[in-house]
Design a protein around this motif. Structure first.
Motif, PDB file in Angstrom:
ATOM      1  N   UNK A  99       0.728  -1.160   0.010  1.00  0.00           N
ATOM      2  CA  UNK A  99       0.150  -0.042  -0.135  1.00  0.00           C
ATOM      3  C   UNK A  99       0.714   1.294  -0.013  1.00  0.00           C
ATOM      4  N   UNK A 123       2.178   1.957  -3.381  1.00  0.00           N
ATOM      5  CA  UNK A 123       1.171   2.584  -4.051  1.00  0.00           C
ATOM      6  C   UNK A 123       0.984   4.006  -3.803  1.00  0.00           C
ATOM      7  N   UNK A 124       0.986   4.321  -2.792  1.00  0.00           N
ATOM      8  CA  UNK A 124       0.640   5.999  -2.322  1.00  0.00           C
ATOM      9  C   UNK A 124       1.821   6.769  -2.798  1.00  0.00           C
ATOM     10  N   UNK A 159       1.217   6.780  -6.792  1.00  0.00           N
ATOM     11  CA  UNK A 159      -0.014   7.570  -7.159  1.00  0.00           C
ATOM     12  C   UNK A 159       0.686   9.105  -6.998  1.00  0.00           C
ATOM     13  N   UNK A 160       1.612   9.412  -5.961  1.00  0.00           N
ATOM     14  CA  UNK A 160       1.731  10.725  -5.934  1.00  0.00           C
ATOM     15  C   UNK A 160       2.847  11.083  -6.999  1.00  0.00           C
ATOM     16  N   UNK A 170       0.903  11.089 -11.248  1.00  0.00           N
ATOM     17  CA  UNK A 170      -0.895  11.340 -11.085  1.00  0.00           C
ATOM     18  C   UNK A 170      -1.590  10.892 -12.123  1.00  0.00           C
ATOM     19  N   UNK A 220      -3.189   5.062 -13.225  1.00  0.00           N
ATOM     20  CA  UNK A 220      -3.934   4.568 -12.289  1.00  0.00           C
ATOM     21  C   UNK A 220      -3.477   3.459 -11.351  1.00  0.00           C
ATOM     22  N   UNK A 221      -3.108   3.819 -10.137  1.00  0.00           N
ATOM     23  CA  UNK A 221      -2.548   2.783  -9.411  1.00  0.00           C
ATOM     24  C   UNK A 221      -3.773   2.014  -8.519  1.00  0.00           C
ATOM     25  N   UNK A 222      -3.401   0.702  -8.691  1.00  0.00           N
ATOM     26  CA  UNK A 222      -4.359  -0.159  -8.010  1.00  0.00           C
ATOM     27  C   UNK A 222      -3.716  -0.961  -7.042  1.00  0.00           C
ATOM     28  N   UNK A 223      -4.307  -0.895  -5.819  1.00  0.00           N
ATOM     29  CA  UNK A 223      -3.686  -1.807  -4.559  1.00  0.00           C
ATOM     30  C   UNK A 223      -4.339  -3.194  -4.725  1.00  0.00           C
ATOM     31  N   UNK A 224      -3.613  -4.301  -4.973  1.00  0.00           N
ATOM     32  CA  UNK A 224      -3.956  -5.369  -4.723  1.00  0.00           C
ATOM     33  C   UNK A 224      -2.989  -6.519  -5.159  1.00  0.00           C
ATOM     34  N   UNK A 249      -9.032  -9.940  -9.869  1.00  0.00           N
ATOM     35  CA  UNK A 249      -8.577  -8.285  -9.792  1.00  0.00           C
ATOM     36  C   UNK A 249      -8.169  -7.795 -11.069  1.00  0.00           C
TER      37      UNK A 249
END
Lengths: 452, 489
Positions: free
Chosen positions: A262, A265-266, A269-270, A273, A276-280, A287
């Motif tokens: 996670x 991911x953050x 994503x930062x 921008x 598209x960031x997917x957590x999984x 998924x």
């Protein structure tokens, strides 16, 4: 030539294998004695145990007589310190450092002299560049460029029912309708130098030399339908992913990154921008289905686990994803991989090794040295680009009269801007560039090495 | 709770207040205003006595401060400062009721500019000066001033940043430079220089020195106390335009000025909050100009009045050149919107703050998207930097507290039999530190007719608005004082 390799990790190991086979004096530094011992047993090298960034250890490794230092430990900072220290002790030494952290890229580029670096390698960045190139021409498993991008050697797989199936190479022109040359074929994991009567079979992987401007026509005539990649799913959010997503976004391609951690991911994503960031967990089919794997244009598996990458790629292939690229850390069991539909294989470590080996050879031969070197056919062959200079033998003689060494093939001659896929009557002149493909184990340092 | 430390802080603040009260005392001596002179002298003595008593009682305090103590300290010190700062009005009998005097002072310190006086021009000069000066002092914050003077200077540890956070407006308050004292100095230096430039421009327009100083104080603190009954309307168009520009300038985040000093023009240009602020200002001016066309003689005059009123409201100053209560409803609606939006964070203005609006809106957009694709990880970015989840949470909590306080104050004020518009805009105006509202509290009217209860509620609203709610809200929290009773008992 005396070479010191600092860091006996995966890259260190590949480099050791390659460079010791080419006959250089190698000294290996690593902190782990066990790893060193096992390497020492396999290759004819010297091993020094200790911290490669310390003066004492470098002294012990013979830094003052060495010509080249390659720092490939897993820490960027140690690599840098190692090169700076070495340069301080021996100002004539050439240094190569592996720098992977994207945050350092710019400063090292700007302060290359301050860090005393002759060359910096970034495997992840190179891998990302390579993948990006592959995504531009879906259909080729691998692309190697020569002559500043004007000639390429591309890899193709002959699938069942393909137009190329059961075709002799002599008849190839009738199908592709452009001048190309098949320089190597891998059949059942073995590289073969094919003659004119060689008949292609299902499962063959062929390496084709072709001018860059006929690649689109080649794909079209082979019946491989390609359309521009618009949406790519990247599995795994490591550094390769970051570099790749960055340049894909710049080219207006939609990017989805699936990452398990996670916090990472953050970060992504930062930093990206527009992605598209997917957590999984990317290995969960549910998924990937949700993210629309069945109608994406390409799938790139970049997680840190080879097995996971292979499995995800297999799933992608079952979903009929047009282009799949799989990153693998180790390439030893390639014969099995040949039978699996996992698309192109990318190995960042191998890419950077090729880069370093090219540098080493260029150092060895200041004149007549190779301009470009690419390992093809899973390391069983090498394609090398040379400039014909005034010392080159046999200038102006037709190729059919020359006696070349076994397993050596001249695949392309460039007279200035004119590009020639050679036949027996072709010849090269002073100032031309030639591309030579050599079989396994034969090292060509200069162009004259190819003649008997 | 470190009560001794709090006592020392309040002592220092009162000392500062006493020092600044010397100036109106001299003015009153100079103008032979006998009763007022006694009023200032007596207040000065009381404040000094309280300050010295606190400093003596709270000797040898521990020098450590936690975030909550910073909040409480700021809240309490502002209340004490107001309670004592209103003494000159009361003792001099210029404002006979203590509650009214308190309302006027709180309105001054919180840079609201809401007045209970109908005849401003009848006040003596020294009182007028003190009234405007409370704006200037309250604008940048008294605690920040104490920090800049360096009362806790070199020996202070990290705790002082809590005070800056509690007193400076905005969702993310940070230091400009490593040292707290230096940061406070820089802020005050920018503030003082801008104020002096403002005075100079006003003087160039032929304004008398006293008027120029008082008007500049009102502009700098984005307060809005005028020294004339008709606020700025009676001055020349040039002076009105100078006021418009300087009100807008004081509504900009002061760190932007610091960046300008550092020659980082690009990052100022790219600042998203500043862009939003300017966008809102320009958009509102255009809309209002279109809406009120025909009210004034020429287009130039229309734009001037529209721009002045927009600048005055969005920076929460509250000066007026025209009675916007007479404008069409659409323009009034725009004015109400501007009241809520407010100025930039880190400025002297109040309101909800542009930065917080950016954060809340982007956070909302993120949450909407998350509802569509729950697995997608998205971050809120402003100025290419990630906004921490905690800041987001705080901004949302702030929004909730903001709405709740607005609502309850509205209910309480409604006990007086005024119209809904009056009650609502009175609360909105005080809470956002603006000053004028609509109808009975419009630009030409005042708050004098409200009951004592409403005035008390509005006083709390003004303080809560200026200190960004939490320092005042925490004073009402049982746990704040609960810790006290258990420890001492």
């Amino acid at each position: 030539m005396k070479i010191i390799i600092a860091g006996d990790g995966k890259v260190g190991a590949i480099l050791t294998r390659q460079l010791s086979a080419e006959g250089y004096d190698l000294t290996l530094i690593d902190a782990n004695l066990k790893v060193l011992e096992s390497t020492e047993e396999r290759y004819d090298i010297m091993a020094v145990q200790g911290n490669c960034a310390s003066m004492e250890v470098l002294e012990q490794a013979g830094i003052r007589e060495a010509d080249l230092l390659i720092a490939v430990t897993n820490a960027d900072e140690v690599n840098l310190l190692c090169c700076m220290t070495a340069h301080g002790m021996n100002p004539d030494i050439h240094t190569i450092a592996r720098i992977r952290n994207p945050e350092y890229t710019e400063q090292i580029y700007k302060m290359q002299n301050l860090f005393a670096l002759s060359m910096m390698i970034n495997p992840e960045r190179q891998a990302a560049l390579e993948i990006e190139r592959l995504l531009k021409y879906p259909g080729f498993l691998k692309r190697d460029t020569f002559a500043k991008g004007r000639v390429e050697i591309v890899e193709l797989r002959v699938e069942a029912g393909h137009k190329l199936c059961n075709i002799a190479l002599n008849d190839l022109y009738n199908i592709v309708k452009c001048k190309i040359l098949v320089c190597t074929v891998i059949r059942n994991g073995k590289a073969v130098a094919p003659g004119g009567n060689f008949v292609l079979m299902e499962g063959d992987r062929i390496f084709v030399t072709a001018p860059a401007n006929v690649l689109t026509m080649l794909l079209k005539n082979l019946g491989i339908i390609t359309h521009k990649v618009k949406r790519v799913i990247l599995c795994g959010g490591g550094r390769v992913s970051y570099y790749l997503a960055q340049s894909l976004i710049k080219n207006g391609i939609g990017v989805q990154i699936v990452e398990q951690d996670y916090d990472r991911c953050i970060q992504l994503a930062n930093a990206l921008p527009q992605a598209s960031v997917i957590h999984g967990d990317a290995s969960r089919e549910f998924l990937l289905d949700n993210e629309g794997i069945s109608d994406c244009d390409a799938l790139v598996t970049l997680t840190g686990v080879d097995e996971m990458n292979i499995i995800i790629s297999l799933y992608g292939s079952s979903c009929k994803v047009p282009q799949i690229i799989t990153k693998l850390g180790r390439l030893e069991n390639n014969t099995i991989l040949d039978t699996l539909p996992i698309g192109s294989i990318i190995s960042p470590k191998e890419l950077s090794c090729n880069h370093i080996v090219r540098y080493v050879r260029a150092m060895e031969n200041q004149t007549g040295a190779a301009l470009t070197i690419h390992t093809i056919a899973d390391g069983q062959a090498e394609a090398v680009e040379f400039m014909v200079d005034k010392d080159t033998l046999h200038c102006g003689e037709p190729l059919k009269k020359l006696k070349l060494k076994k397993n050596v093939l001249i695949v392309c001659i460039m007279h200035g801007m004119k590009l020639d896929i050679p036949n027996g009557d072709s010849c090269f002149e002073y100032g031309d560039t030639v591309i030579v493909v050599t079989g396994a184990g034969r090292v060509v340092y200069q162009l004259n090495d190819i003649f008997e | 709770m470190n009560y001794k430390m709090m006592g020392r802080f309040i002592g220092h603040i009162l000392l500062v207040e006493a020092v600044f009260m010397v100036v109106p005392l001299i003015i009153s001596l100079f103008h032979d205003e006998d009763i007022v002179c006694i009023g200032f002298a007596a207040s000065l003595c009381v404040i000094l006595a309280v300050a010295l008593l606190l400093l003596v009682l709270c000797r040898g305090s521990k020098r450590s401060f936690k975030a909550r103590e910073g909040l409480v300290c700021v809240g309490v010190s502002w209340i004490v400062m107001s309670l004592l700062g209103c003494l000159p009005f009361y003792i001099s009998r210029e404002i006979p009721s203590y509650l009214d005097a308190l309302f006027e002072t709180v309105s001054g310190f919180t840079t609201t500019g809401a007045s209970i006086l109908s005849e401003v021009e009848e006040l003596s000069m020294s009182i007028l000066y003190w009234r405007s000066f409370t704006h200037w002092l309250g604008g940048m914050g008294v605690l920040v001033f104490v920090l800049a003077v360096g009362a806790f200077g070199e020996r202070s540890k990290g705790f002082t940043v809590h005070l800056l956070r509690a007193e400076s407006p905005g969702p993310q308050v940070g230091k400009l430079v490593p040292k707290m004292k230096k940061t406070a100095e820089i802020l005050y230096l920018i503030y003082i220089v801008l104020t002096i430039v403002n005075i100079a421009f006003l003087l160039l327009g032929g304004m008398p020195l006293f008027d120029a100083v008082c008007t500049a104080f009102g502009t700098a603190g984005t307060g809005g106390f005028g020294i004339k009954n008709d606020s700025i309307a009676g001055y020349s168009p040039y002076i009105q335009n100078v006021c418009t520009v300087f009100m807008l300038l004081f509504g900009v985040n002061f760190s932007c000025y610091y960046l300008l000093l550092l020659r980082q023009f690009y990052s100022v240009l790219k600042d998203e909050e500043l862009r939003l602020y300017l966008g809102v200002v320009i958009g509102s001016i255009v809309l209002i100009t279109l809406d009120v066309r025909g009210f004034y003689g020429t287009l130039g005059e229309t734009v001037r009045h529209a721009a002045f009123q927009v600048a005055s409201i969005v920076t929460t100053t509250g000066f007026a050149t025209t009675d916007f209560d007479l404008w069409p409803d659409f323009s009034k609606a725009v004015i109400l919107g501007l009241m809520v939006i407010g100025a930039c964070a880190g400025s002297t203005g109040g309101g909800f703050k542009c930065a917080r609006i950016l954060i809340v809106v982007r956070g909302l957009r993120r949450n909407l998207r998350r509802a569509i694709s729950p697995q997608k990880v998205q971050v809120v970015r402003i100025n290419n930097h990630m906004i921490d989840e905690k800041v987001l949470e705080n901004a949302n909590a702030y929004l909730a507290a903001y709405v709740l306080i607005l609502f309850f104050s509205f209910i309480l004020v409604s006990v007086d039999q005024f119209s809904i518009t009056t009650n609502f805009t009175a609360v909105l105006s005080c809470f956002n530190n603006i000053g004028p509202g609509l109808e009975a509290v419009g630009p030409t009217c005042n708050y004098g007719d409200f009951s004592w209860l409403s005035k008390l509620v509005l006083i709390v609203d003004m303080l809560a608005g200026r200190l960004e709610i939490f320092p005042i809200l925490i004073l009402f929290s049982r746990s704040t004082w609960g810790v006290f009773s258990r420890k001492s008992g």
